[in-house]
Scaffold this active site. Structure first.
Site, PDB file in Angstrom:
ATOM      1  CD  GLU A  44       8.630  -4.159  -4.259  1.00 53.29           C
ATOM      2  OE1 GLU A  44       8.134  -4.872  -5.209  1.00 53.29           O
ATOM      3  OE2 GLU A  44       8.111  -4.148  -3.115  1.00 53.29           O
ATOM      4  NE  ARG A 269       3.168   0.154   6.479  1.00 50.41           N
ATOM      5  CZ  ARG A 269       3.881  -0.422   5.474  1.00 50.41           C
ATOM      6  NH1 ARG A 269       4.845  -0.970   5.695  1.00 50.41           N
ATOM      7  NH2 ARG A 269       3.654   0.106   4.268  1.00 50.41           N
ATOM      8  CE  LYS A 279       6.052   1.107  -2.829  1.00 48.53           C
ATOM      9  NZ  LYS A 279       7.591   0.630  -2.838  1.00 48.53           N
TER      10      LYS A 279
HETATM   11  P1  ATP Z   1       3.808   0.131   0.174  1.00 45.21           P
HETATM   12  O1  ATP Z   1       2.730  -0.680   1.002  1.00 45.21           O
HETATM   13  O2  ATP Z   1       3.541   1.410   0.058  1.00 45.21           O
HETATM   14  O3  ATP Z   1       4.236  -0.278  -1.141  1.00 45.21           O
HETATM   15  P2  ATP Z   1       6.217  -0.957   1.019  1.00 45.21           P
HETATM   16  O4  ATP Z   1       6.562  -1.147   2.448  1.00 45.21           O
HETATM   17  O5  ATP Z   1       6.060  -1.887   0.123  1.00 45.21           O
HETATM   18  O6  ATP Z   1       5.109   0.209   1.095  1.00 45.21           O
HETATM   19  P3  ATP Z   1       9.007  -0.358  -0.015  1.00 45.21           P
HETATM   20  O7  ATP Z   1       9.207   0.617  -1.031  1.00 45.21           O
HETATM   21  O8  ATP Z   1       9.138  -1.792   0.159  1.00 45.21           O
HETATM   22  O9  ATP Z   1       7.339  -0.122   0.175  1.00 45.21           O
HETATM   23  O10 ATP Z   1       9.362   0.402   1.331  1.00 45.21           O
HETATM   24  C1  ATP Z   1      10.681   0.808   1.669  1.00 45.21           C
HETATM   25  C2  ATP Z   1      10.867   1.055   3.073  1.00 45.21           C
HETATM   26  O11 ATP Z   1      10.008   1.991   3.526  1.00 45.21           O
HETATM   27  C3  ATP Z   1      10.568  -0.181   3.831  1.00 45.21           C
HETATM   28  O12 ATP Z   1      11.488  -0.574   4.583  1.00 45.21           O
HETATM   29  C4  ATP Z   1       9.476   0.011   4.575  1.00 45.21           C
HETATM   30  O13 ATP Z   1       9.262  -0.669   5.876  1.00 45.21           O
HETATM   31  C5  ATP Z   1       9.332   1.743   4.667  1.00 45.21           C
HETATM   32  N1  ATP Z   1       7.669   1.959   4.677  1.00 45.21           N
HETATM   33  C6  ATP Z   1       7.033   2.013   3.851  1.00 45.21           C
HETATM   34  N2  ATP Z   1       5.833   2.208   4.133  1.00 45.21           N
HETATM   35  C7  ATP Z   1       5.908   2.987   5.454  1.00 45.21           C
HETATM   36  C8  ATP Z   1       5.037   3.463   6.572  1.00 45.21           C
HETATM   37  N3  ATP Z   1       3.937   3.666   6.272  1.00 45.21           N
HETATM   38  N4  ATP Z   1       5.725   3.963   7.852  1.00 45.21           N
HETATM   39  C9  ATP Z   1       6.986   3.448   7.985  1.00 45.21           C
HETATM   40  N5  ATP Z   1       7.706   3.097   6.900  1.00 45.21           N
HETATM   41  C10 ATP Z   1       7.392   2.544   5.706  1.00 45.21           C
HETATM   42 MG    MG Z   2       7.570  -3.593  -0.176  1.00 45.60          MG
END
Ligand code: ATP
Ligand code: MG
Length: 564
Positions: A44, A269, A279
């Protein structure tokens, strides 16, 4: 965690439970037999990528590569509120830097809005979606609970009425929150995600690519499976929090009637101690000015790690070695540092730098004389060669390498002791000069002019070797030493205020450091091992030839102990 892989080895032969599923799927009789394995990484664009995303990136791109497939890079910009073009560019830069190539397969989730709208109309026409006029508060209050079904008085409204309302929602006739389009699944489901979830909501918001074209936006659980299906993704690999959403993912794919049906597989994760990986929290650190930006070298973002001196290979190695599993675990920050150290040990050029300088005067060395010694660039690399280092009567040494009254086992300079000046002469300490306050301002020593440089005097055992820089050629530098941004091992815990877990000593800035002349033209992203003090890199933002700035990437030794 496996420590058996060398940092230079290829990991593509390794295998995990995701690979096992894929192999089942592409084998004769499997659901994707004859198709190319197709994955995607869907960030995102509302912040910078962090080390957690690296795990997902390595899994998504690595898996596609392993099976000769393709991985799409898709900006999941479904939610109009927070997205920013600057983040899109930063994400692309980071993915490329890590070494992954999406080829022509770069997409925006918002490009599917029209198609997704049409598929939603199709659901309404089939009696599989309806417009619900519960306000957000009423929606919540009518969600039911375990054993008690949710309620919507609009569930059985005529299809034609829902169709009309849905089109009018799109046309902008209603205010935000007035109504939603809900999938008609099962109000009594034990899985709350299946209790007629909202799939469209009204948002009178400007979208960074669509402008003001839309005032209804699809919910993630509806948009994501369709993005995957429309791109022909075979395996949608995501983190474990989406496991409970998988029935809805499959429902959307099944009931919209899209041709290509992706399979969602979840993995745990990544969590790392002493850091936050969200984020939202990272943005807060930036907005509150606690760090200098998303690329402050203490941040766990890729941009920051790059600036800190991390190499793409060390991060890929880390992601590979922590493995892929369904069980959540917390990885030690020290392991990440261990992976960096291992890579830099093989690749970083050696140099001498004095962090907290004091002068050493070799009193019997002729004033005005200079010798040039050839010193190894990297003893671990037979092809790295040597570099010239100048030596004269006055040298900079670390203040801590002299003690007037040393404790036991102190092998460095103290009156009467012999010490090897790395790559140069062996000297015997003769004393020091102090200022009025009693601080040592100059250390004195003698060498044996009759001996070639490096030769040990008869009957002497030299125990200590120290680094030094010639005062005649030394360059001034600023050196930044970093420690964990948080002093609490678990600042991300739900019951903690992460801002109260900060480490007040996470940054130490040393000025007036002395580095060898050969570093005059050092430019980012050059990595160095400064003898005895750690691995450093040139700061990509603040360093100039007139004012060199180095960041310590990692100390030479850490707390992490690899298992033999
Ligand atoms: P955040 O909570 O940091 O905003 P998010 O999952 O909302 O993380 P996205 O930009 O939606 O952030 O993530 C893109 C991809 O990265 C998704 O498929 C998510 O599952 C993966 N991802 C994000 N954080 C992790 C993590 N700590 N470990 C493994 N995969 C992750
Ligand atoms: Mg997300």
């Amino acid at each position: 965690m496996s420590d058996t892989l060398k940092p230079t080895e290829s990991h593509e032969g390794s295998t995990n439970f995701i690979h096992a599923f894929i192999e089942e799927d592409i084998a004769p009789g499997g659901q994707y037999y004859g198709r190319t394995v197709h994955t995607r990484f869907p960030p995102e664009p509302n912040g910078y990528l962090h080390i957690g995303h690296c795990k997902a990136l390595c899994i998504d791109f690595g898996t596609a590569k392993k099976y000769g497939g393709v991985c799409n890079l898709r900006m999941d910009d479904t939610n109009p509120a927070k997205e920013d073009v600057a983040y899109v560019d930063a994400i692309k830069e980071d993915v490329q830097w890590l070494g992954f190539d999406w080829g022509d397969n770069f997409f925006y989730g918002s490009d599917y809005f029209e198609e997704q709208f049409n598929l939603a109309v199709g659901l309404v026409e089939k009696g599989l979606a309806y417009v619900c006029e519960l306000t957000p508060e009423e929606f919540k209050a009518n969600r039911g609970s375990v054993g008690i079904p949710a309620v919507s008085p609009y569930r059985d409204r005529p299809i034609a009425e829902s169709l009309d309302l849905f089109h009018r929602m799109r046309a902008g006739e209603f205010p935000e929150g007035a109504m939603t389009l809900r999938a008609k699944i099962d109000l009594a489901s034990g899985n709350f995600n299946m209790r007629d979830p909202a799939i469209y909501r009204i948002l009178h918001a400007h979208h960074h690519r669509q402008g003001d074209k839309w005032c209804i936006y699809p919910m993630y659980d509806y948009a994501h499976p369709l993005q995957d299906a429309l791109e022909g993704i075979t395996h949608s690999l995501c983190s474990l929090e989406f496991e409970d959403h998988r029935p809805l993912y499959d429902w959307v794919v099944e009931n919209t009637g899209v041709q290509k049906k992706p399979r969602q597989i979840e993995f745990a994760r990544l969590f790392i101690n002493y850091t936050v990986l969200s984020k939202r929290k990272l943005r807060k650190l930036v907005e509150e000015g606690i760090v200098s930006g998303w690329d402050d070298p203490r941040m766990p973002t890729l941009a920051a790690m790059r600036r800190r001196g991390y190499t793409p290979r060390s991060i890929r190695n880390f992601a590979e070695r922590i493995g892929v599993s369904k069980a959540a675990s917390v990885v030690e920050f020290g392991f990440l540092e261990h992976c960096l150290r291992e890579d830099l040990n093989l690749t970083a050029k050696r140099a001498m730098a004095v962090l907290r300088p004091v002068e050493l005067e070799i009193t019997n060395y002729p004033a005005g004389q200079t010798e040039t010694f050839q010193v190894d660039n990297n003893p671990e690399d037979p092809d790295a060669g040597t570099r010239p280092v100048s030596f004269s009567r006055t040298l900079w040494i670390e203040a801590e390498d002299f003690m007037e009254e040393p404790p036991k086992k102190y092998n460095r300079l103290f009156p009467g002791n012999y010490v090897r000046l790395k790559g140069g002469h062996i000297v015997r300490c003769t004393g020091c000069e102090k200022d009025e306050a009693g601080n040592v301002i100059r250390v004195f020593a003698e060498y044996d002019p009759a001996l070639p440089a490096g030769a040990t005097p008869e009957g002497v055992k030299v125990r200590g070797t120290i680094h030094w820089v010639d005062t005649n050629t030394a360059l001034d530098a600023t050196i930044r030493l970093y420690d964990n941004l948080f002093s609490d091992p678990d600042p991300d815990a739900a019951d903690k205020d992460f801002l109260s877990c900060l480490n007040p000593d996470s940054l130490e800035i040393l000025t007036g450091c002395k580095v060898e002349a050969g570093l005059a033209n050092a430019e980012a992203p050059a990595n160095f091992q400064f003898l005895r003090t750690g691995y450093f890199c040139v700061d990509s933002k603040d360093s100039t030839p007139e004012n060199l700035v180095f960041n310590r990437s990692v100390a030479l030794k850490g707390s992490f102990k690899p298992t033999p």
